[in-house]
Design an enzyme around this catalytic site. Structure first.
Site, mmCIF file in Angstrom:
data_model
loop_
_atom_site.group_PDB
_atom_site.id
_atom_site.type_symbol
_atom_site.label_atom_id
_atom_site.label_comp_id
_atom_site.label_asym_id
_atom_site.label_seq_id
_atom_site.Cartn_x
_atom_site.Cartn_y
_atom_site.Cartn_z
ATOM 1 N N SER A 100 0.828 -1.405 0.042
ATOM 2 C CA SER A 100 0.200 -0.102 0.008
ATOM 3 C C SER A 100 1.051 1.432 -0.067
ATOM 4 O O SER A 100 1.597 1.542 -0.838
ATOM 5 C CB SER A 100 -0.790 0.022 1.067
ATOM 6 O OG SER A 100 -2.031 0.867 1.036
ATOM 7 N N ASP A 257 -3.344 6.306 -3.151
ATOM 8 C CA ASP A 257 -1.932 6.043 -2.764
ATOM 9 C C ASP A 257 -1.812 4.927 -3.808
ATOM 10 O O ASP A 257 -2.136 4.862 -4.895
ATOM 11 C CB ASP A 257 -2.201 5.382 -1.307
ATOM 12 C CG ASP A 257 -2.919 4.063 -1.259
ATOM 13 O OD1 ASP A 257 -3.836 3.815 -2.039
ATOM 14 O OD2 ASP A 257 -2.959 3.376 -0.294
ATOM 15 N N ASP A 259 -1.508 1.590 -4.286
ATOM 16 C CA ASP A 259 -2.085 0.510 -4.615
ATOM 17 C C ASP A 259 -3.650 0.962 -4.859
ATOM 18 O O ASP A 259 -4.615 0.185 -4.819
ATOM 19 C CB ASP A 259 -2.103 -0.500 -3.774
ATOM 20 C CG ASP A 259 -2.829 -0.095 -2.236
ATOM 21 O OD1 ASP A 259 -2.653 1.029 -1.937
ATOM 22 O OD2 ASP A 259 -3.215 -1.501 -1.949
ATOM 23 N N ASP A 261 -6.186 2.160 -3.174
ATOM 24 C CA ASP A 261 -7.281 1.777 -2.092
ATOM 25 C C ASP A 261 -7.699 2.902 -1.236
ATOM 26 O O ASP A 261 -8.598 2.811 -0.510
ATOM 27 C CB ASP A 261 -7.302 0.344 -1.424
ATOM 28 C CG ASP A 261 -6.074 0.609 -0.434
ATOM 29 O OD1 ASP A 261 -4.913 1.342 -0.350
ATOM 30 O OD2 ASP A 261 -5.927 -0.392 0.480
ATOM 31 N N ARG A 262 -6.766 4.030 -1.273
ATOM 32 C CA ARG A 262 -6.894 5.172 -0.344
ATOM 33 C C ARG A 262 -7.047 6.355 -1.096
ATOM 34 O O ARG A 262 -6.496 6.554 -2.070
ATOM 35 C CB ARG A 262 -5.887 5.330 0.874
ATOM 36 C CG ARG A 262 -6.090 4.036 1.663
ATOM 37 C CD ARG A 262 -4.855 3.536 2.284
ATOM 38 N NE ARG A 262 -4.634 4.347 3.504
ATOM 39 C CZ ARG A 262 -3.654 5.272 3.794
ATOM 40 N NH1 ARG A 262 -2.703 5.555 2.690
ATOM 41 N NH2 ARG A 262 -3.742 5.952 5.025
ATOM 42 N N GLU A 359 -12.891 4.300 7.295
ATOM 43 C CA GLU A 359 -11.826 4.406 8.419
ATOM 44 C C GLU A 359 -10.992 5.573 8.252
ATOM 45 O O GLU A 359 -10.725 6.188 7.235
ATOM 46 C CB GLU A 359 -10.713 3.265 8.685
ATOM 47 C CG GLU A 359 -10.169 3.099 7.274
ATOM 48 C CD GLU A 359 -8.953 1.725 7.408
ATOM 49 O OE1 GLU A 359 -9.015 1.162 8.360
ATOM 50 O OE2 GLU A 359 -8.317 1.567 6.261
ATOM 51 N N SER A 361 -8.250 6.794 8.049
ATOM 52 C CA SER A 361 -7.064 6.844 7.525
ATOM 53 C C SER A 361 -7.247 6.961 6.097
ATOM 54 O O SER A 361 -6.832 6.130 5.124
ATOM 55 C CB SER A 361 -5.753 5.645 7.990
ATOM 56 O OG SER A 361 -6.672 4.504 7.809
ATOM 57 N N LYS A 373 -11.889 -1.054 1.338
ATOM 58 C CA LYS A 373 -11.903 0.352 0.948
ATOM 59 C C LYS A 373 -11.439 0.588 -0.628
ATOM 60 O O LYS A 373 -10.809 -0.332 -1.009
ATOM 61 C CB LYS A 373 -10.713 1.141 1.813
ATOM 62 C CG LYS A 373 -9.367 0.595 1.899
ATOM 63 C CD LYS A 373 -8.505 1.205 3.074
ATOM 64 C CE LYS A 373 -7.355 0.743 3.076
ATOM 65 N NZ LYS A 373 -7.116 -0.562 3.981
#
Length: 547
Positions: A100, A257, A259, A261-262, A359, A361, A373
């Protein structure tokens, strides 16, 4: 990444996969019919000849050598594509090779169960037992070329990408506005996997493609333009995207990010400065958006009491405030999206409707196509939200203030200390458990009185009649939450993936308490007391985040 059993490398990945094979074979009689999904990001290390793709090939090799069909992506994909593929293809499980947003030296091995959520206990512990039972590589386990030669290997890339983009349209509500908007967006993929997929997502919503940050759009395992590849770090790591946005006159920046996912989001304010939203602030916007869209589009007989939103327990309670006022359900889980994913699946199986989960973060789940996510879907939902609000002469930041004024200000601050010495971490938390004597938690922190203490590590909760925590016990990590008399909730916990002690604090005010500066000042003083009295950074040799 590196040589040795405490690192991730060819051997430790082979051993892990052999353990997973053993466990899945025991649990699924149809394992060899249903198959297994393998995805990977763009990480790599020249010195150890260790890359995500190579580790993914070895993961696939172990399974292919045992006659298990493997859906192996032919190129790098966002992490959410793996849980999505597990569900779409009916596979028994999947693995994503990624670390990540961690530093470039790291890699990781993320496991998803057949329900499309990350594995939780007892699967994780049972898999570890199985790994330890078969540490010697089997014949064929080293054969990374099997992915190119085995008839049991399929490439799910096109099918999954097409289905994912089609499913995404379920949460697109204003396509006609998206097609016409003059708003411009900048996207940075932080040298990772996100570029192609975010471009496709914007196209699915009817937008012009976002403007990519040229220096960061292509994969680079060295993450050479940022000091750390974590968009959560804010303006310091978003420098290139903000400057490009100013040049292009784009008002909103979306950053996935490595990968994907955020998601981090920044918006230019009227004074020319940029506001980088926190994860909790974005969640307030997403929560308002997903509920208001549901309300506007639901059938006449839809029951709001069947609707759910979720958040991890260290995240803002803003969704709870919205839920109380609007009549839907809000639930909390332990930190980590694996708990959210499993609970959402459970709710869906029981006929409930889940609109959103998050979440703090910067991890968001809009809709339920992916039970994890997902930065790709979150990026395009934020773009649609900004487009809709522009039509109302509002910015994201202005809407956020409206949400807080309607449901009550929720002011939060999250940060961390670095600590590379596990005994020190243990000592800090044990001191809190035996503060005024054996098995006695603190009753105050500086001048602030403590109302309740919850210790998820031991399963204690002073607010419950039986003194037992409602959240499941999590012995492997440290986590204590303090509820103060002044309405503040603060949590101290260890990170699951990094050498950090994290702290989270939030002031939850009622709608009529609208003096933000007073709340902020009170929160800041409480955080200072928390750090000084409970963490004692100087005495314990903790490194401050900013350093």
């Amino acid at each position: 990444m590196g040589a040795g059993f405490c690192y991730i490398n060819d051997l430790t990945v082979i051993q892990s996969t052999q353990g997973i094979y053993k466990y899945l074979e025991r649990n699924f009689s149809d394992f060899k019919q249903r198959g297994f999904v393998v995805g990977y990001d763009t990480r790599g290390q020249v010195t150890s000849n260790c890359s995500s793709k190579k580790l993914a090939k070895l993961t696939a090799a172990v399974l292919l050598a045992k006659d298990v069909p493997v859906y192996f992506f032919s190129t790098y994909v966002p992490t959410p594509f793996v849980p999505y593929a597990v569900q779409q293809l009916g596979a028994v499980a999947g693995v994503m090779i990624t670390a990540s947003h961690n530093r470039k030296e790291d890699n990781g091995y993320k496991v998803y169960w057949e329900n499309g959520a990350q594995i939780t206990s007892p699967h994780d512990k049972e898999i570890i037992k199985c790994i330890e039972e078969c540490v010697e590589p089997w014949n064929g386990s080293w054969n990374e070329n099997l992915v190119d030669t085995s008839p049991l290997r399929q490439d799910p890339l096109k099918k999954i990408c097409d289905c994912y983009m089609e499913d995404l349209k379920k949460i697109c509500y204003h396509r006609e506005l998206n097609v016409q908007t003059s708003l411009k967006f900048v996207h940075t993929s932080f040298h990772g996997v996100g570029h192609d997929y975010v471009q496709l997502a914007f196209k699915a919503f009817g937008f012009q493609p976002p403007i990519p940050v040229p220096e960061q759009k292509d994969p680079d395992p060295d993450f050479s333009t940022v000091k750390c590849p974590n968009p959560e770090e804010g303006e310091s790591v978003l420098e290139l995207s903000l400057r490009l946005a100013e040049k292009e006159n784009a008002k909103v920046v979306v950053a996935t990010d490595p990968d994907a996912d955020r998601l981090a989001v920044a918006e230019q304010q009227e004074n020319g400065c940029w506001k980088v939203f926190t994860g909790n602030e974005l969640a307030a916007l997403f929560g308002w958006w997903m509920f208001s869209r549901w309300k506007e589009n639901c059938s006449q007989d839809a029951d709001v009491r069947n609707v759910y939103m979720l958040a991890t327990t260290v995240s803002s309670k803003i969704l709870r405030a919205i839920a109380l006022k609007e009549g839907f359900h809000f639930e909390e889980t332990l930190p980590g999206f694996k708990w959210i994913g499993s609970r959402v699946k459970n709710l869906l199986d029981n006929g409930k409707e889940v609109l959103f989960a998050f979440e703090e973060s910067i991890g968001f789940m809009c809709g339920t196509s992916v039970l994890d996510k997902d930065g790709v879907s979150a990026a395009v939902v934020i773009a649609e939200m900004a487009t809709y609000l522009e039509g109302q002469n509002l910015t994201l930041a202005q809407k956020l203030v409206e949400i807080y004024e309607m449901y009550g200000y929720h002011i939060s601050k999250t940060s961390y200390f670095l600590c590379y010495d596990p005994p020190t971490i243990k000592r800090i938390f044990e001191r809190l458990r035996n503060f005024d004597g054996p098995q006695s938690y603190p009753k105050c922190c500086g001048n602030y009185n403590i109302l309740h203490v919850r210790d998820v590590t031991t399963g204690y909760d002073s607010s419950q009649p039986n003194k037992k925590s409602v959240l499941p016990v999590s012995k492997s990590s440290q986590m204590i939450t303090f509820t103060f008399q002044n309405g503040c909730v603060a949590t101290l916990r260890t990170s699951g993936t990094e050498p950090k002690i994290k702290y989270y604090a939030e002031m939850c005010a009622l709608p009529e308490q609208s003096d933000r500066s007073v709340l902020e000042e009170e929160l800041q003083k409480l955080i200072e007391a928390l750090i000084e009295n409970f963490l004692e950074p100087d005495k314990n040799g903790l490194t401050w985040r900013s350093a």
